[in-house]
Design an enzyme around this catalytic site. Structure first.
Site: not given
Ligand code: ADP
Ligand code: MG
Length: 627
Positions: A321
């Site tokens: 991730d």
């Molecule tokens: P990763 O896979 O890198 O851990 P996430 O799946 O947690 O990322 O989140 C993917 C995308 O969703 C983020 O890049 C953001 O654009 C959006 N996102 C997720 N949670 C939030 C939040 N609480 N506030 C704003 N944007 C969010």
């Molecule tokens: Mg993450």
């Protein structure tokens, strides 16, 4: 054991000096020192009609005494004692290490007292406190839902893994794990020892997860041991009978007598009994597993059990991730732009009010930035995380939504003005989230997050440890993800993924490259972690839900520990294979020799206990295995 050794040595000296009565007395003392525990266990096993190793040992000792062979009787039981002690020592060592490592996992709670939010240790939560529970968090104390709706996973307490819906007034148990919503909890009990005792319970569970091997061996021993006793009895009776009938040559030298024949065949039968003890086989796997788990725990890698460690040895593909895993997860706001006349402060205020309940690094960064910028952070209601996309809540009178470009496209909220600002900000490499209120676009917020310095080294280490393919799975936009992937030398980058997409990717990776390990931290990674052959969670930044879904937890979030884990698991597996080969080989050789009468009883004991000790020592190498 020490006293047993002393008496044994005295007895041996007396015997060699020709003082037989003295020697017998010393050997009797040695036996008395060592036999208590095995005798007690043997008695239990006989009463429950399940003959075990202890029973075999006690029978063998009694038989040797009946034959007048005190030296051998004392040696048998003392060697057995030594082997048992060594085994117990390994297990104790492993347990202590796991306990120490588990204590590092924090147990804190956010409470609202006198209108202010405070982060306090879980044990300081008082009855009547309002505890703020965020998505994916492990709930610190027992209580009732005060405000909001919850879906909690009680599997750590009850074993049933279906999430249970909770509405205001319903009881929620400390130790269970919150789902995707935020809610307020009214504490109804303090966590004084309950939180701690549950952590300990989890450790006990981890120990119990070795059970399959153990159960197999137990089931095996339940049939095998009485079988061996029967064969030994048959030899004692059958041998002299066949001799008397003149069908076989006498086993004992000199003139034939029924007593002599029974003694000779009885001796062989005893040897068979001792040689047949599956001690070394029984400990060949669990001791090595415990040793490997201990070493891993000491390095801050908590593996849930032997089965999980075994799976780690077969991994050929690793998926990471991004946020919180390959980056520090210490996200900071790097830019804010409003559209349609909304000020940057206005955008920030609305986004922060929504994110005040978020556990996501992006949410926390927005709230921190707002506080630092002197923007009042309001309170949102009905907060709902949209895993991998963003979050929504009611702020005042309107519905507010913050999230990725993909989310705004799906909801048809992305206006041309918003899109233009998004493109401009994303081009610069920032992770860009969009902010909307009441169906209107308010602006965009750019965020940055430092990559972990150890990442590139860890990826190289994984390759050296035999991993063929390393990929990045992220919900972030492609340009940010690709920049990071290139810096770390990853084989593939998959961006814009929802939690369900991550699961699909895991399956595709498995089909292409073999067993997959997924490394992640967020609530949104939990499904992928569960879908992977081996789920690895970040212990510090990771949410409880993720840690629960994972097979392995990196306590200190150190990526460098990953190559270690795979190296160690592979070594553990080869140690186990060697152990099984040693145990079975020695066993078969001596059982054959015993029936043919070419070995002495002490040799059989030495072979058996020797094999146990060799297997244990071989396993203990894993405790000191080089990094
Ligand atoms: P990763 O896979 O890198 O851990 P996430 O799946 O947690 O990322 O989140 C993917 C995308 O969703 C983020 O890049 C953001 O654009 C959006 N996102 C997720 N949670 C939030 C939040 N609480 N506030 C704003 N944007 C969010
Ligand atoms: Mg993450």
């Amino acid at each position: 054991m020490g006293w047993g050794a002393l008496w044994l040595a005295l007895g041996a000296a007396a015997q060699l000096a020709g003082r037989a009565p003295l020697a017998t007395a010393a050997f009797a003392c040695a036996i008395a020192c060592s036999i208590r525990q095995p005798a007690r266990l043997a008695w239990l096993s006989i009463r429950s009609r399940r003959l075990d190793i202890n029973a075999l040992m006690v029978i063998a000792v009694a038989g040797a005494i009946a034959l007048g062979d005190w030296w051998e009787a004392a040696t048998v039981i003392w060697l057995f004692d030594v082997a048992e002690w060594l085994e117990g020592w390994t297990v104790r060592r492993a347990r202590a290490a796991v306990r120490a490592a588990m204590a590092i996992v924090p147990a804190r709670a956010r409470v609202r007292r006198d209108g202010a939010e405070q982060d306090v240790p879980a044990r300081d939560v008082r009855v009547g406190d309002l505890v703020i529970v965020r998505p994916g968090e492990r709930i610190a104390v027992d209580g009732t839902v005060h405000r909001g709706m919850a879906t909690v996973d009680q599997s750590p307490l009850t074993g049933e893994s279906w999430p249970v819906e909770k509405s205001p007034g319903d009881t929620v148990l400390g130790g269970s794990i919150n789902g995707h919503t935020a809610f307020d909890l009214m504490a109804t009990a303090c966590a004084t020892d309950s939180a701690a005792s549950r952590v300990l319970q989890l450790i006990e569970d981890a120990q119990a997860r070795r059970a399959p091997t153990q159960q197999f061996v137990d089931r095996f021993a339940r049939r095998y041991t009485p079988g061996v006793v029967l064969v030994a009895a048959a030899i004692t009776v059958g041998g002299p009978t066949l001799e008397a009938a003149g069908l076989i040559a006498p086993a004992a030298a000199g003139p034939w007598s029924i007593g002599g024949a029974v003694a000779a065949w009885g001796y062989r039968a005893l040897m068979l009994l001792v040689a047949a003890c599956p001690c070394a086989l029984v400990i060949s796997t669990p001791v090595a597993m415990m040793a490997a788990l201990t070493t891993a725990a000491r390095r801050g890698v908590l593996v849930k059990g032997g089965a999980q460690l075994e799976r780690a040895a077969g991994i050929t593909c690793v998926a990471f991730d991004k946020t919180g895993t390959l980056t520090h997860g210490r996200v900071t706001v790097t830019g804010i732009v409003g559209v349609g006349g909304v000020s940057a402060h206005g955008v920030l205020g609305v986004a922060a009010a929504l994110e005040s309940r978020s556990e996501h690094p992006i949410g926390r960064a927005i709230v921190t930035h707002a506080r630092a910028a002197g923007v009042a952070v309001g309170d949102g209601d009905d907060f709902r995380a949209l895993p991998g996309l963003g979050a929504e809540a009611r702020v005042g009178e309107s519905d507010v939504i913050v999230g990725s470009h993909r989310l705004f496209e799906e909801r048809r909220l992305c206006t041309p003005a918003l899109h233009a600002e998004f493109e401009a900000m994303a081009e610069g490499g920032a992770t860009t989230v969009l902010v909307g209120r009441g169906g209107e676009g308010l602006g965009v917020i750019g965020l940055g997050d430092a990559p972990k310095a150890a990442g590139a080294g860890a990826v190289a280490g994984l390759r050296a440890a035999g991993v063929r393919h390393v990929a990045l799975l992220t919900g972030d936009q492609a340009c940010t993800a690709e920049r990071l992937g290139a810096g770390f030398g990853l084989d593939a980058v998959h961006a814009d993924l929802l939690p369900a997409d991550k699961v699909a990717r895991i399956e595709a990776l498995r089909a292409a490259y073999g067993p997959v390990a997924m490394v992640g931290d967020g609530v949104n990674d939990a499904p992928a972690l569960a879908a992977a052959d081996l789920g690895i969670a970040m212990g510090t930044t990771g949410s409880h839900l993720t840690i629960e879904a994972a097979d392995v937890t990196l306590v200190g979030d150190d990526l460098e520990k990953l190559p270690d884990l795979f190296g160690l698991s592979r070594r553990a597996l080869s140690v186990i294979r060697a152990n099984v080969a040693i145990a079975l080989g020695v066993k078969l050789a001596f059982m054959a020799a015993a029936v043919l009468g070419v070995t002495a009883l002490w040799m059989a004991v030495l072979a058996d206990s020797g094999a146990s000790v060799i297997v244990t020592l071989n396993s203990l190498r894993l405790i000191r295995a080089p990094k």
